[in-house]
Scaffold this active site. Sequence first.
Site, mmCIF file in Angstrom:
data_model
loop_
_atom_site.group_PDB
_atom_site.id
_atom_site.type_symbol
_atom_site.label_atom_id
_atom_site.label_comp_id
_atom_site.label_asym_id
_atom_site.label_seq_id
_atom_site.Cartn_x
_atom_site.Cartn_y
_atom_site.Cartn_z
ATOM 1 C CE LYS A 105 -3.236 2.960 0.583
ATOM 2 N NZ LYS A 105 -4.269 3.290 -0.377
ATOM 3 C CB CYS A 149 -3.615 8.638 0.219
ATOM 4 S SG CYS A 149 -5.057 7.907 0.996
HETATM 5 N N1 LIG Z 1 -10.288 7.851 2.523
HETATM 6 C C1 LIG Z 1 -9.646 7.204 1.582
HETATM 7 O O1 LIG Z 1 -9.851 7.432 0.401
HETATM 8 C C2 LIG Z 1 -8.644 6.123 1.921
HETATM 9 C C3 LIG Z 1 -8.195 5.293 0.889
HETATM 10 C C4 LIG Z 1 -7.316 4.281 1.210
HETATM 11 C C5 LIG Z 1 -6.874 4.117 2.523
HETATM 12 N N2 LIG Z 1 -7.320 4.965 3.503
HETATM 13 C C6 LIG Z 1 -6.837 4.731 4.865
HETATM 14 O O2 LIG Z 1 -7.917 4.244 5.664
HETATM 15 C C7 LIG Z 1 -7.763 4.678 7.004
HETATM 16 C C8 LIG Z 1 -9.034 5.404 7.445
HETATM 17 O O3 LIG Z 1 -9.171 6.538 6.620
HETATM 18 P P1 LIG Z 1 -10.526 7.349 6.514
HETATM 19 O O4 LIG Z 1 -10.394 8.218 5.313
HETATM 20 O O5 LIG Z 1 -11.700 6.427 6.619
HETATM 21 O O6 LIG Z 1 -10.434 8.226 7.848
HETATM 22 P P2 LIG Z 1 -11.592 9.101 8.484
HETATM 23 O O7 LIG Z 1 -10.936 10.119 9.302
HETATM 24 O O8 LIG Z 1 -12.587 9.490 7.441
HETATM 25 O O9 LIG Z 1 -12.351 8.053 9.451
HETATM 26 C C9 LIG Z 1 -11.784 7.470 10.568
HETATM 27 C C10 LIG Z 1 -12.857 7.369 11.653
HETATM 28 O O10 LIG Z 1 -12.299 6.655 12.755
HETATM 29 C C11 LIG Z 1 -12.807 7.227 13.947
HETATM 30 N N3 LIG Z 1 -11.954 6.807 15.062
HETATM 31 C C12 LIG Z 1 -10.736 7.257 15.432
HETATM 32 N N4 LIG Z 1 -10.264 6.553 16.482
HETATM 33 C C13 LIG Z 1 -11.200 5.619 16.775
HETATM 34 C C14 LIG Z 1 -11.296 4.600 17.755
HETATM 35 N N5 LIG Z 1 -10.320 4.373 18.631
HETATM 36 N N6 LIG Z 1 -12.411 3.840 17.781
HETATM 37 C C15 LIG Z 1 -13.411 4.055 16.891
HETATM 38 N N7 LIG Z 1 -13.373 5.005 15.940
HETATM 39 C C16 LIG Z 1 -12.273 5.785 15.883
HETATM 40 C C17 LIG Z 1 -12.828 8.712 13.651
HETATM 41 O O11 LIG Z 1 -13.720 9.389 14.516
HETATM 42 C C18 LIG Z 1 -13.305 8.714 12.193
HETATM 43 O O12 LIG Z 1 -14.718 8.809 12.089
HETATM 44 C C19 LIG Z 1 -6.520 5.558 7.031
HETATM 45 O O13 LIG Z 1 -5.418 4.765 7.389
HETATM 46 C C20 LIG Z 1 -6.378 5.991 5.576
HETATM 47 O O14 LIG Z 1 -5.053 6.311 5.244
HETATM 48 C C21 LIG Z 1 -8.202 5.950 3.226
#
Ligand SMILES: NC(=O)c1ccc[n+]([C@@H]2O[C@H](COP(=O)([O-])OP(=O)(O)OC[C@H]3O[C@@H](n4cnc5c(N)ncnc54)[C@H](O)[C@@H]3O)[C@@H](O)[C@H]2O)c1
Length: 400
Positions: free
Chosen positions: A203, A257
């Site tokens: 990744k 990202c």
């Molecule tokens: N958004 C994208 O397009 C994308 C694509 C590929 C990978 N990712 C990866 O996926 C992961 C999540 O990204 P995202 O965009 O969904 O983030 P985001 O910030 O949109 O969502 C994360 C959620 O997790 C919650 N959270 C934080 N700590 C927590 C805990 N201890 N218990 C429960 N909930 C908790 C936050 O309140 C938030 O709502 C990251 O590592 C990101 O790099 C994201």
Amino acid sequence: MLNKKICVIGLGYIGLPTSALLANRGYKVHGVDIIESTVETINRGEIHIVEPELDTFVKSAVNSGNLKASLTPCEADIFILAVPTPFHDGFIPNIDYIISATKNISSYLKDGNIIILESTSPVGTTDKIEKILNDSGVDTSKLFISHCPERVLPGQIMRELVENDRIVGGITPEATKKTIEFYKTFVSGEVLSTDAKTAEMAKLTENSFRDVNIAFANELSILCDKFNIDVWELIKLANRHPRVNILQPGAGVGGHCIAVDPWFIVHAGGDDAKIIKTAREVNSYKTQWAIEKIKNQALKFEIENSKKAKIACMGLAFKPDIDDLRESPALYITRELIKSELDILAVEPNINNFQEFNIIDYQEAIEKADIFVFLVAHKEFKELYIEDKEILDFCGVLNR
Ligand SMILES: NC(=O)c1ccc[n+]([C@@H]2O[C@H](COP(=O)([O-])OP(=O)(O)OC[C@H]3O[C@@H](n4cnc5c(N)ncnc54)[C@H](O)[C@@H]3O)[C@@H](O)[C@H]2O)c1
């Protein structure tokens, strides 16, 4: 498999679409977030993030009774961690959310559970999950712990969650096998098997590949400016070579990202991560370079016209046709120009309300601005006809 219960930790851009998709496929999904308003919104069948089709998925998932959101985890067969992985100051990876999410589920785990880390993570994080659980007194010998990185494109998440190929790496071959069986129930793309570290590195590699290639284009754009060559024409011509495919330069690299994940490799790789580190630096330099270009143009205008230039910053998002401002170079540039007390008219057709400064319609900017700075290639800008005004096009929107 469909009678399995799934507990998804983190209901953001990744966790919520995944939860809603699985619930619509018949799984019982218990979604967990630490933000109360997020939990309440989802339980009303509504969404707190912008993503096409997600509202329909969430509504039907909640109405069917298959998706419930909560502030606390519960016992389940499969746990999916989709929490943020930003960096601390100094580009040091921050896995605090993963650590806390792992501790939170530890008392709900039982033999046979599958635990999947979907967050983009530094190499070795999946192994750390096992260690954190052991330290919390959990016997992990009968758990199946894996990493399955997410690679969806915002705007296309609901389709790509199903159609993309996935990489699964368990901390044991059994964990890999069990996790693959689960993904095969809802993924139509191929589900590829490896170990946890390779999956984590894959990744990070994907996003670093994009960053390095954009850095090449950004460096070319700076060189072409020096040589007085049109970089857009140059790239079009060079790309006619059958084995050359240069990406497009821009005002820098943004988003949560590509502008973040390469640092996870650099942090662990040190001096051996030469190209990846340099690419980050080149892309950040491109943003600073753009700021200097704009300031110089403004100064030239002021000297020639004996008045301060009105500068239209066209676009604030980190890429075209979205409203996402995370790590956005366009927003950074606009902020820096405002700080330097230049007369800025900010235009962002994808955002209606912005607290920090005023955003105006692009038609109004056309009437008022002296200098146009194109920072993001939004579709609205492609057809603009601007006469007798100075233009700095950092994203090539007028050349496409
Ligand atoms: N958004 C994208 O397009 C994308 C694509 C590929 C990978 N990712 C990866 O996926 C992961 C999540 O990204 P995202 O965009 O969904 O983030 P985001 O910030 O949109 O969502 C994360 C959620 O997790 C919650 N959270 C934080 N700590 C927590 C805990 N201890 N218990 C429960 N909930 C908790 C936050 O309140 C938030 O709502 C990251 O590592 C990101 O790099 C994201």
